[in-house]
Design an enzyme around this catalytic site. Structure first.
Site, PDB file in Angstrom:
ATOM      1  N   LYS A 172      61.537 -13.733  30.766  1.00 21.87           N
ATOM      2  CA  LYS A 172      62.781 -14.423  31.112  1.00 21.87           C
ATOM      3  C   LYS A 172      63.606 -13.584  32.079  1.00 21.87           C
ATOM      4  O   LYS A 172      64.168 -14.110  33.040  1.00 21.87           O
ATOM      5  CB  LYS A 172      63.571 -14.770  29.845  1.00 21.87           C
ATOM      6  CG  LYS A 172      62.784 -15.755  28.990  1.00 21.87           C
ATOM      7  CD  LYS A 172      63.644 -16.712  28.222  1.00 21.87           C
ATOM      8  CE  LYS A 172      62.810 -17.872  27.693  1.00 21.87           C
ATOM      9  NZ  LYS A 172      62.321 -17.665  26.308  1.00 21.87           N
ATOM     10  N   LYS A 204      46.183 -25.753  32.600  1.00 19.19           N
ATOM     11  CA  LYS A 204      46.660 -26.068  31.251  1.00 19.19           C
ATOM     12  C   LYS A 204      47.889 -26.987  31.340  1.00 19.19           C
ATOM     13  O   LYS A 204      48.799 -26.733  32.136  1.00 19.19           O
ATOM     14  CB  LYS A 204      47.042 -24.752  30.565  1.00 19.19           C
ATOM     15  CG  LYS A 204      47.655 -24.892  29.195  1.00 19.19           C
ATOM     16  CD  LYS A 204      48.076 -23.504  28.716  1.00 19.19           C
ATOM     17  CE  LYS A 204      49.179 -23.554  27.713  1.00 19.19           C
ATOM     18  NZ  LYS A 204      49.062 -23.669  26.383  1.00 19.19           N
ATOM     19  N   LYS A 257      54.846 -28.101  30.572  1.00 19.46           N
ATOM     20  CA  LYS A 257      56.066 -28.609  31.202  1.00 19.46           C
ATOM     21  C   LYS A 257      56.386 -27.805  32.457  1.00 19.46           C
ATOM     22  O   LYS A 257      56.800 -28.346  33.470  1.00 19.46           O
ATOM     23  CB  LYS A 257      57.207 -28.494  30.183  1.00 19.46           C
ATOM     24  CG  LYS A 257      58.389 -29.357  30.476  1.00 19.46           C
ATOM     25  CD  LYS A 257      59.379 -29.352  29.322  1.00 19.46           C
ATOM     26  CE  LYS A 257      59.783 -27.935  28.949  1.00 19.46           C
ATOM     27  NZ  LYS A 257      60.964 -27.841  28.100  1.00 19.46           N
TER      28      LYS A 257
END
Ligand code: TRP
Length: 322
Positions: free
Chosen positions: A111, A190, A193
């Site tokens: 992140k 894969k 989202k």
């Protein structure tokens, strides 16, 4: 019988990769009779800041899971924030969690690398997750590979607490889903989202058809035999959503030559759409009855609170808070 627990973060719309990768296996585990599933709305605080969005996703996740076969008579299903004990436990175990352990967390480092401004919630995310798990005397946590490190951290934290204050927590094991096929997305990577290659479980018919018909394949003519038919993206997806014999038949016809990609994609759309038809109907029924869904979550929270209260009493006594 091992106690199974997993959390579902309400931060998006579910796709068929979520279904085959996580939901279906979790729903099958209900049969074991000791399954705990919760909607991790506290965890969503680090990802979303719009209250209506959070409520909407939370409600959506509840509908999705109940529609797909989660049965509150067979498992305990609740909204994390209805059992706020987990926050107290987060503080108790967080006070024993070394900074270094949290600094090594991949999810946190990823992140930061993406430029997301770090805050305490993001940094402490694995501690809240450990509290989720330890609060319910969990034995097994079915999660994807991306959560493996969080489970190792949970074990480290539990062991440290037990060494410091005496045997308090069960040490959980991760049940990493290696055996479930990775569901390929529209581009062959894969399904995720973040890659924008998803097929939504409860998407709109037109939009799903358009996505599936838009799958890019190679330029071989329909007549050409295709020895690599088993690698074909539509065939791989058909193996999940179509009866085995149907998928095998289409694969054979593709291999032999004579089946065009357009017809193949049309078959994929039809089978995807009909596979989820019963769940769509059930979801519409549930959506029309929000009071019922709310009651399911409240009942679940009540059962979860009873287990949590016993663990909290033990943990407080152990560390001298009472
Ligand atoms: N962090 C998990 C995820 O992103 C969700 C989660 C929260 C969870 N608490 C949990 C999973 C406890 C298992 C156990 O997928």
């Amino acid at each position: 019988m091992p106690r199974v627990l997993t959390g579902i973060t309400p931060s998006g719309t579910l796709h068929i990769g979520n279904y085959f990768g996580a939901m279906r296996p979790a729903i099958e585990l209900q049969a074991g009779g000791d399954a705990y599933y919760f909607i991790a709305d506290y965890h969503s605080l680090t990802a979303i800041t719009d209250p209506e969005e959070r409520r909407g996703y939370t409600r959506g996740i509840a509908l999705d899971w109940l529609a797909c076969g989660l049965d509150p008579a067979k498992c305990v299903f609740w909204r994390q924030s209805d059992v706020p004990d987990v926050c107290e436990l987060t503080w108790m175990i967080g006070s024993l969690t070394p900074m270094g352990l949290l600094e090594r967390a991949h999810s946190y480092k990823d992140k930061l690398a993406k430029g997301i401004a770090p805050n305490l919630g993001l940094f402490a995310y694995p501690v809240l997750m450990a509290a989720d798990i330890l609060l319910f005397d969990t034995n097994l946590v079915p999660v994807g590979k991306d959560q493996k490190q969080h489970l190792e951290m949970t074990r480290d934290i539990a062991i440290k607490f037990n060494l410091t204050y005496g045997e308090t927590f069960a040490i959980p094991d991760a049940a990493i889903r290696e055996d479930v096929a990775v569901v390929p997305g529209l581009d062959g990577q894969k399904m995720s989202k973040s890659y924008g290659n998803t097929i939504e479980i409860f998407g709109d018919e037109k939009a799903i058809r358009k996505k599936i018909m838009g799958i890019v394949m190679d330029s071989r003519t329909p007549q050409e035999p295709k020895p690599d038919a088993d690698q074909n993206l539509a065939i791989r997806l058909l193996k999940l959503v179509a009866p085995a014999a149907t998928a095998a038949d289409l694969e054979n016809r593709l291999r032999a030559g004579g089946l065009g990609y357009g017809d193949l994609k049309k078959a994929l759309f039809e089978h995807t759409w009909s596979y989820f038809a019963p769940y769509r109907a059930r979801r519409a029924e549930l959506a029309a009855n929000p009071d019922h869904v709310e009651k399911v979550l409240r009942d679940g929270a009540e059962r979860a609170r009873a287990v949590a209260a016993a663990t909290m009493a033990r943990a407080r006594r152990a560390c001298g808070l009472r």
